[in-house]
Write a protein that holds these residues in place. Sequence first.
Motif, mmCIF file in Angstrom:
data_model
loop_
_atom_site.group_PDB
_atom_site.id
_atom_site.type_symbol
_atom_site.label_atom_id
_atom_site.label_comp_id
_atom_site.label_asym_id
_atom_site.label_seq_id
_atom_site.Cartn_x
_atom_site.Cartn_y
_atom_site.Cartn_z
ATOM 1 N N PRO A 50 0.845 -1.196 0.000
ATOM 2 C CA PRO A 50 0.000 0.000 0.000
ATOM 3 C C PRO A 50 0.881 1.247 0.000
ATOM 4 C CG PRO A 50 -0.054 -1.085 2.146
ATOM 5 C CD PRO A 50 0.741 -1.960 1.241
ATOM 6 N N HIS A 51 0.508 2.218 -0.846
ATOM 7 C CA HIS A 51 1.333 3.421 -0.982
ATOM 8 C C HIS A 51 0.559 4.530 -1.686
ATOM 9 C CE1 HIS A 51 1.711 1.397 -4.872
ATOM 10 N NE2 HIS A 51 1.888 2.625 -5.381
ATOM 11 N N VAL A 52 1.089 5.736 -1.580
ATOM 12 C CA VAL A 52 0.633 6.885 -2.360
ATOM 13 C C VAL A 52 1.841 7.364 -3.152
ATOM 14 C CG1 VAL A 52 -0.137 9.290 -2.258
ATOM 15 C CG2 VAL A 52 -1.161 7.594 -0.726
ATOM 16 N N THR A 53 1.710 7.457 -4.472
ATOM 17 C CA THR A 53 2.818 7.910 -5.300
ATOM 18 C C THR A 53 2.944 9.428 -5.217
ATOM 19 O OG1 THR A 53 2.509 6.038 -6.796
ATOM 20 C CG2 THR A 53 3.806 7.902 -7.626
ATOM 21 N N LEU A 54 4.133 9.871 -4.791
ATOM 22 C CA LEU A 54 4.430 11.299 -4.667
ATOM 23 C C LEU A 54 5.041 11.870 -5.932
ATOM 24 C CD1 LEU A 54 6.114 11.215 -1.172
ATOM 25 C CD2 LEU A 54 3.898 12.226 -1.715
ATOM 26 N N TYR A 55 5.749 11.013 -6.676
ATOM 27 C CA TYR A 55 6.478 11.449 -7.866
ATOM 28 C C TYR A 55 6.882 10.210 -8.646
ATOM 29 C CZ TYR A 55 10.316 13.305 -10.728
ATOM 30 O OH TYR A 55 11.130 13.652 -11.770
ATOM 31 N N SER A 56 6.925 10.347 -9.963
ATOM 32 C CA SER A 56 7.418 9.269 -10.809
ATOM 33 C C SER A 56 8.095 9.908 -12.004
ATOM 34 C CB SER A 56 6.254 8.384 -11.253
ATOM 35 O OG SER A 56 6.725 7.239 -11.912
ATOM 36 N N GLY A 57 9.336 9.498 -12.258
ATOM 37 C CA GLY A 57 10.067 10.073 -13.379
ATOM 38 C C GLY A 57 11.455 9.478 -13.503
ATOM 39 N N GLU A 58 12.201 9.998 -14.446
ATOM 40 C CA GLU A 58 13.568 9.533 -14.672
ATOM 41 C C GLU A 58 14.489 10.091 -13.591
ATOM 42 O OE1 GLU A 58 14.612 7.355 -17.069
ATOM 43 O OE2 GLU A 58 12.498 7.134 -17.561
ATOM 44 N N CYS A 59 15.299 9.223 -12.988
ATOM 45 C CA CYS A 59 16.184 9.621 -11.896
ATOM 46 C C CYS A 59 17.479 8.815 -11.966
ATOM 47 C CB CYS A 59 15.549 9.352 -10.538
ATOM 48 S SG CYS A 59 13.937 10.088 -10.273
ATOM 49 N N ASP B 196 6.292 18.491 -4.299
ATOM 50 C CA ASP B 196 7.015 19.582 -4.983
ATOM 51 C C ASP B 196 8.511 19.515 -4.694
ATOM 52 O OD1 ASP B 196 4.614 20.496 -5.985
ATOM 53 O OD2 ASP B 196 4.445 22.185 -4.590
ATOM 54 N N GLU B 197 8.859 19.164 -3.460
ATOM 55 C CA GLU B 197 10.274 19.060 -3.080
ATOM 56 C C GLU B 197 10.982 17.987 -3.912
ATOM 57 O OE1 GLU B 197 12.840 17.659 0.830
ATOM 58 O OE2 GLU B 197 10.820 18.433 1.129
ATOM 59 N N ILE B 198 10.313 16.861 -4.110
ATOM 60 C CA ILE B 198 10.889 15.782 -4.917
ATOM 61 C C ILE B 198 11.037 16.243 -6.369
ATOM 62 C CG2 ILE B 198 10.590 13.418 -5.751
ATOM 63 C CD1 ILE B 198 9.016 12.866 -3.135
ATOM 64 N N GLN B 199 10.021 16.929 -6.883
ATOM 65 C CA GLN B 199 10.087 17.415 -8.268
ATOM 66 C C GLN B 199 11.227 18.416 -8.450
ATOM 67 O OE1 GLN B 199 6.412 18.287 -10.478
ATOM 68 N NE2 GLN B 199 5.311 17.544 -8.668
ATOM 69 N N ARG B 200 11.422 19.301 -7.480
ATOM 70 C CA ARG B 200 12.526 20.259 -7.573
ATOM 71 C C ARG B 200 13.870 19.543 -7.552
ATOM 72 N NH1 ARG B 200 9.265 23.200 -4.194
ATOM 73 N NH2 ARG B 200 10.428 22.558 -2.355
ATOM 74 N N PHE B 201 13.989 18.517 -6.733
ATOM 75 C CA PHE B 201 15.240 17.775 -6.590
ATOM 76 C C PHE B 201 15.606 17.047 -7.883
ATOM 77 C CE2 PHE B 201 18.127 14.482 -5.151
ATOM 78 C CZ PHE B 201 18.890 15.114 -4.182
ATOM 79 N N PHE B 202 14.607 16.442 -8.537
ATOM 80 C CA PHE B 202 14.870 15.610 -9.716
ATOM 81 C C PHE B 202 14.513 16.277 -11.038
ATOM 82 C CE2 PHE B 202 14.549 12.540 -6.281
ATOM 83 C CZ PHE B 202 15.722 11.842 -6.471
ATOM 84 N N TYR C 80 5.301 16.277 -12.297
ATOM 85 C CA TYR C 80 4.447 15.152 -11.936
ATOM 86 C C TYR C 80 3.163 15.733 -11.379
ATOM 87 C CZ TYR C 80 2.685 10.940 -9.721
ATOM 88 O OH TYR C 80 1.886 9.878 -9.359
ATOM 89 N N SER C 81 2.050 15.240 -11.825
ATOM 90 C CA SER C 81 0.758 15.717 -11.350
ATOM 91 C C SER C 81 0.297 14.834 -10.189
ATOM 92 C CB SER C 81 -0.252 15.676 -12.500
ATOM 93 O OG SER C 81 -1.496 16.148 -12.059
ATOM 94 N N LEU C 82 0.395 15.364 -8.985
ATOM 95 C CA LEU C 82 0.027 14.610 -7.776
ATOM 96 C C LEU C 82 -1.478 14.350 -7.756
ATOM 97 C CD1 LEU C 82 0.930 13.455 -5.015
ATOM 98 C CD2 LEU C 82 0.468 15.718 -4.053
ATOM 99 N N ASP C 83 -1.838 13.098 -7.571
ATOM 100 C CA ASP C 83 -3.234 12.670 -7.442
ATOM 101 C C ASP C 83 -3.253 11.660 -6.292
ATOM 102 O OD1 ASP C 83 -5.873 11.876 -7.703
ATOM 103 O OD2 ASP C 83 -5.480 10.587 -9.425
ATOM 104 N N PRO C 84 -3.366 12.137 -5.057
ATOM 105 C CA PRO C 84 -3.201 11.229 -3.922
ATOM 106 C C PRO C 84 -4.296 10.151 -3.837
ATOM 107 C CG PRO C 84 -3.921 13.381 -3.162
ATOM 108 C CD PRO C 84 -3.688 13.496 -4.638
ATOM 109 N N HIS C 85 -3.856 8.931 -4.045
ATOM 110 C CA HIS C 85 -4.761 7.791 -3.947
ATOM 111 C C HIS C 85 -3.956 6.565 -3.505
ATOM 112 C CE1 HIS C 85 -3.023 7.262 -7.950
ATOM 113 N NE2 HIS C 85 -3.259 5.956 -7.791
ATOM 114 N N LEU C 86 -4.648 5.630 -2.929
ATOM 115 C CA LEU C 86 -4.043 4.365 -2.518
ATOM 116 C C LEU C 86 -4.774 3.268 -3.280
ATOM 117 C CD1 LEU C 86 -2.855 3.405 0.969
ATOM 118 C CD2 LEU C 86 -4.230 1.765 -0.291
#
Length: 162
Positions: free
Chosen positions: A35-44, A93-99, A103-109
């Motif tokens: 179980p999780h909520v995705t905060l960010y997904s992208g190339e890293c 937003d902090e994760i997006q700035r770092f990487f 990413y469009s946050l849509d908080p869901h589990l």
Amino acid sequence: MKVSFWLMPIERDRTLYQSLITNLAHRYNAPIFQPHVTLYSGECERERVSEFLKSQSSFDISLEIDRIQYSEQFTKTLFIQLVSTPELNQLSDEIQRFFGGSYSLDPHLSLIYAPLSEAEKRSLVEQIQLSDRGIRFDRICAIETPTKTQTCEDVEAWRKID
């Protein structure tokens, strides 16, 4: 490499939702996932992922449950829609700035990833009773994922990055 950063529930909530995810997976021959909520997904870059994870301090975020929903999207077959908070938006937003990237946050589990009929999804929405009105989260983890997650095999290919 594509990486997803997940917000992870506290132990009590993790146990509750893991049980629900596992039961649905067995019932519908679907993949089991945490179980999780995705905060960010992208190339890293892997080194930057480890650097970011080490920079994170402990936190306690509570998200209110809006409702159970379903969609045609594989990774949102059946899910709990959560209400966003300024704290959650700030973390994403902090994760997006770092990487970089967006990413469009849509908080869901998510509760299940499976090709279910609309009637089956509607039935599950009616069957599942959530006793709590919120979910608490206390840590972040990073998961290496395929470019797109559209099958059970894609989910089974997910790997945690330490």
